[in-house]
Every structure is written in C-alpha cells, then in structure tokens.
Design a protein around this motif. Structure first.
Motif, short mmCIF file in Angstrom:
data_model
loop_
_atom_site.label_atom_id
_atom_site.label_comp_id
_atom_site.label_asym_id
_atom_site.label_seq_id
_atom_site.Cartn_x
_atom_site.Cartn_y
_atom_site.Cartn_z
N GLY A 160 0.95 -1.40 -0.10
CA GLY A 160 -0.01 0.16 -0.11
C GLY A 160 0.79 1.15 -0.19
O GLY A 160 0.37 2.30 -0.61
N PHE A 189 -4.77 0.64 -6.42
CA PHE A 189 -6.12 -0.35 -5.96
C PHE A 189 -6.99 0.43 -5.05
O PHE A 189 -8.06 0.36 -5.29
CB PHE A 189 -5.59 -1.61 -5.50
CG PHE A 189 -5.10 -2.46 -6.69
CD1 PHE A 189 -6.04 -3.52 -7.26
CD2 PHE A 189 -4.00 -2.69 -7.04
CE1 PHE A 189 -6.01 -4.45 -8.03
CE2 PHE A 189 -3.66 -3.63 -8.13
CZ PHE A 189 -4.49 -4.55 -8.61
N ASP A 190 -6.45 0.92 -4.02
CA ASP A 190 -7.38 1.41 -3.16
C ASP A 190 -7.96 2.78 -3.74
O ASP A 190 -9.26 2.94 -3.41
CB ASP A 190 -6.34 1.94 -1.85
CG ASP A 190 -5.97 0.81 -1.24
OD1 ASP A 190 -6.32 -0.41 -1.33
OD2 ASP A 190 -5.08 0.87 -0.42
N ALA A 296 -1.16 -10.52 -2.87
CA ALA A 296 -2.11 -11.41 -2.56
C ALA A 296 -2.98 -11.80 -3.89
O ALA A 296 -3.89 -12.70 -4.06
CB ALA A 296 -2.93 -11.00 -1.54
N THR A 325 1.20 -12.47 3.11
CA THR A 325 1.49 -11.21 1.93
C THR A 325 1.24 -9.77 2.65
O THR A 325 2.07 -8.93 2.63
CB THR A 325 0.85 -11.15 0.69
OG1 THR A 325 -0.75 -11.20 1.13
CG2 THR A 325 1.18 -12.69 -0.10
N THR A 326 -0.10 -9.69 3.36
CA THR A 326 -0.19 -8.54 3.74
C THR A 326 0.52 -8.25 5.33
O THR A 326 1.11 -9.51 5.82
CB THR A 326 -1.69 -8.20 4.37
OG1 THR A 326 -2.36 -9.55 4.67
CG2 THR A 326 -2.50 -8.03 2.90
N ASP A 327 0.56 -7.14 5.88
CA ASP A 327 1.26 -7.22 7.19
C ASP A 327 1.12 -8.03 8.06
O ASP A 327 0.11 -8.26 8.52
CB ASP A 327 1.04 -5.39 7.60
CG ASP A 327 1.72 -4.72 6.63
OD1 ASP A 327 2.34 -4.98 5.79
OD2 ASP A 327 1.28 -3.36 6.79
O1 KG4 Z 1 1.81 -4.85 2.54
P1 KG4 Z 1 0.39 -4.11 3.00
O2 KG4 Z 1 -0.34 -5.18 3.91
O3 KG4 Z 1 0.71 -2.91 3.74
C1 KG4 Z 1 1.62 -1.95 3.31
O4 KG4 Z 1 2.88 -2.29 3.91
O5 KG4 Z 1 1.25 -0.98 2.86
O6 KG4 Z 1 -0.33 -3.77 1.63
C2 KG4 Z 1 -1.80 -3.27 1.95
C3 KG4 Z 1 -2.18 -3.12 0.35
C4 KG4 Z 1 -3.46 -2.38 0.14
O7 KG4 Z 1 -3.32 -1.24 -0.67
C5 KG4 Z 1 -4.42 -3.39 -0.28
O8 KG4 Z 1 -5.57 -2.75 -1.06
C6 KG4 Z 1 -3.44 -4.34 -1.08
O9 KG4 Z 1 -2.38 -4.48 -0.42
N1 KG4 Z 1 -4.05 -5.50 -1.42
C7 KG4 Z 1 -4.37 -6.17 -2.66
C8 KG4 Z 1 -4.87 -7.30 -2.53
N2 KG4 Z 1 -4.78 -7.63 -1.21
C9 KG4 Z 1 -4.17 -6.40 -0.53
N3 KG4 Z 1 -4.21 -5.37 -3.88
C10 KG4 Z 1 -4.44 -6.40 -4.94
N4 KG4 Z 1 -5.08 -7.63 -4.92
C11 KG4 Z 1 -5.16 -8.10 -3.68
N5 KG4 Z 1 -5.69 -9.30 -3.72
#
Ligand code: KG4
Ligand code: ZN
Length: 359
Positions: A160, A189-190, A296, A325-327
C-alpha cells in the motif's frame, strides 16, 4: 557452542495492523528454515474504513490498546511462560511506516528487551516483505533443485505504501533498483476502489470484481512500461480511470464496474510483470521473490509465474503464502534471524534519536 535454533519475538505496528509473532529459526544463511509458533494480527481495518484510509493518530491509539492483548495471545499460542528463558531476541519494525504507529511498537520492543534482558533487532518493513517467502507455506515455481533461494535474487515488492524492485546479492545485502515516482500499486488499487464505491482496502474488492469483467473493455495507459529504468508511476493510470468514469457518467452510460476493475488490474499487472521480467534479465537474477499486500492478487501471481516460466525458465519464483503477503510480524521475525546471525543488534537510544525512520 551455538544454539541449534533461535526463537525470536517480533512486533509490527507500521500501519494499521497490530501484529506480534514468535518464530523459531535454524539452518543459518545457507539453509534457513522457520517454524511459526504464533502469528497474531489484530486488524484495525474496520476502524479506518470509515475514513477511507489509515488515520495515523487513530492507529497509534489502537496499537497502544492492542499491544498488551496481542502479546499475551502470542505468548500463550507459542506456549511460552518464561520469555526471558525461551526467547533469544526481540525484533521490531523500525520503518518505513506511519511515524506515530511505528513508535508504539518500538517502545514496546524496547521495554520487553530491557525487562527480559534480550538483544533487540530493528527490521526494515520492506525487508520483512521479502523474507515472508522463507516462511512455511510459501510456493516455489520452476523448482529444479532443492536449493533454497539462489542469489542474486530480485524482489518485486508491491504494497500500500511502496512499489519497489530490490536486488538481493545475499541476505542483508539489498539495493533498491526501481521504485514508484508517485502512487504505490496498492494505493492505486485503493483509490480506484474508492472511485467505484467499493470498500477499504480496495485491492481485494477490485480483484474479486475483476474476475467477471472484461480485461480489454478500457485501454487504460501503462505508465513507464517502456522506460529503460526500473521505476514505476501509477498516478496517471488512476487519473485515466477517473476521467473514464466521468465521461461515462456524463453520457449517462451504464457503468460496468467489473469491466473497469478488470481493465485497471490488467494495466497494473502488465506494467509490473514487463518491468520485472526486464529486471531479471538485466540483473541475471536466479530467483524472483514476490512480496507485499498486492502479492495476494491472484491475477498478478498467475501472470508473473506464466511469463517468467515461459521466457526465463532458469529463474526460480518464490511466492509468499497468501495470508503472509499483507502485514504481519512473522515476516519481521524471519528478517530478524539474519540480523541475529550477524549480531546486528539495535542500540535503542540511538534509534530513538533518529528523526525519521526511513531506513
Ligand atoms: O503490505 P500491506 O499489507 O501494507 C503495506 O505495507 O502497505 O499492503 C496493503 C495493500 C493495500 O493497498 C491493499 O489494497 C493491497 O495491499 N491488497 C491487494 C490485494 N490484497 C491486498 N491489492 C490487490 N489485490 C489483492 N488481492
Ligand atoms: Zn506492508
């Protein structure tokens, strides 16, 4: 004699997840292997969704409230009753991230390290996203040998807050060779999800909707796809979506959200994949690592695997487990293991003296 395995407690509070994990690591630099004893994530997504994005001071307050609860849950899950005896180090995300949020984790880590008389490790959040692939349940494609990640490796980090291509000569030797000049991929995306009145965070919503849409319905631009460097730019693409929506509304045309989502996702993935492929070629990378929340995305995963397998079959591909994949803090614990091996411990007072934490 060095202990066979190391047990690390890791804390992550750089954004809107209060996360604490306990990981057990062994194998050294050559054959690192990890076991996740606990991986607790308290998400604040619902709280921030109202505002359409993360509010730093709200995040800070929530972290302070959540940290003791998450810590107790992590220790219980890992069956640790005497942390001072069972743990070898306390790791924490020291940046990049939201400053007020980061300090809650750092202060907590410092207090625990002092209380339990343990060394502390400062981890870069993006380094954590890289090491998510050494944790269990990650997927390896183009697997010709049992060898783990081979170097040089290239990481495509898409979150993000960041979009980066990182060249990894060895563990702990990271060079950013390209990054976004404006919006991060996840941010795009957001923002597009917001234009379509979908929920926050937008990535998963766009991804779900895109499955039923036409990828070719709108020929959205692919910014910087042909530039020689490895930098990215997503703000023009986001604006193109905005203008398209405006035009459709003016014409009173039916807006098929799934077509917008699919065409947008196609454009983002096209740029990410093409630039990554070229970076693998130019750096002679033997492994590709995907990391960050956008990793993800199933369309990105499928596309990158297909194209790398097709044109660069000698390059092994490492995909993190979708839930890592996410935090999360398990990835911070994994990154910390390499620092512990090199005895790269933090001096808490020095860390506190830094004005900014962008490592
Ligand atoms: O790595 P993360 O959890 O937090 C940061 O370090 O920023 O990434 C969050 C980001 C968000 O913008 C969210 O919309 C995106 O990852 N995200 C995705 C998906 N799942 C989470 N973007 C596209 N497709 C997904 N399935
Ligand atoms: Zn992240």
């Amino acid at each position: 004699m060095r202990k066979q395995s190391l047990t690390i407690l890791a804390i992550e509070t750089s954004c809107d997840e209060t996360a604490i994990a306990v990981v057990k690591a062994r194998g050294g630099f050559q054959h690192p292997r990890f076991e996740i004893l606990a991986n607790i994530v308290a998400s604040q997504v619902k709280l921030h969704a109202k505002w359409g994005g993360v509010v730093p001071n709200l995040a800070k307050r929530e972290h302070i409230k959540n940290l003791p609860i998450v810590l107790a849950r992590a220790l219980k899950k890992a069956r640790i009753t005497h942390p001072e005896k069972k743990l070898d180090a306390i790791a924490v995300t020291a940046g990049p991230g939201l400053e007020p949020a980061l300090w809650t984790g750092i202060t907590c880590a410092k207090n625990l390290a002092e209380q339990w008389n343990l060394p502390g490790i400062a981890v870069n959040h993006m380094e954590g996203h890289i090491t998510a692939v050494v944790l269990p349940k990650s997927k390896i494609k183009n697997k010709k040998s049992k060898l783990p990640i081979q170097f040089p490796a290239l990481a495509l980090l898409v979150s993000g807050g960041h979009t980066e291509l990182v060249l990894i000569k060895q563990w702990l030797d990271y060079t950013v060779i390209g990054s976004t000049l404006d919006d991060a991929a996840g941010e795009a995306f957001d923002k597009v999800a917001r234009m379509l009145d979908l929920g926050y965070p937008g990535g998963p919503h766009i991804s779900r909707l895109a499955r039923t849409g036409s990828r070719m319905a709108f020929p959205f631009p692919r910014p910087m796809i042909h530039t020689k460097n490895f930098d990215f730019s997503f703000s023009g693409l986001k604006t193109a979506v905005l203008y398209t929506l405006r035009e459709l509304k003016e014409k009173k045309a039916v807006i098929k959200k799934e077509d917008i989502a699919a065409s947008f996702e196609n454009a983002v993935v096209d740029v990410l994949v093409k630039k990554t492929l070229r970076a693998i070629q130019e750096t002679n990378a033997r492994s590709l690592i995907l990391g960050g929340g956008v990793a993800a995305n199933t369309y990105l995963r499928a596309h990158i695997v297909r194209d790398v397998q097709r044109s660069l079959p000698q390059c092994k591909i490492f995909l993190p487990a979708p839930q890592l994949t996410t935090d999360n803090a398990a990835m911070i614990g994994a990154a910390a293991y390499f620092h512990v091996l090199k005895k790269q411990y933090v001096n808490w007072n020095e860390l506190h003296a830094h004005a900014t934490l962008d490592l």
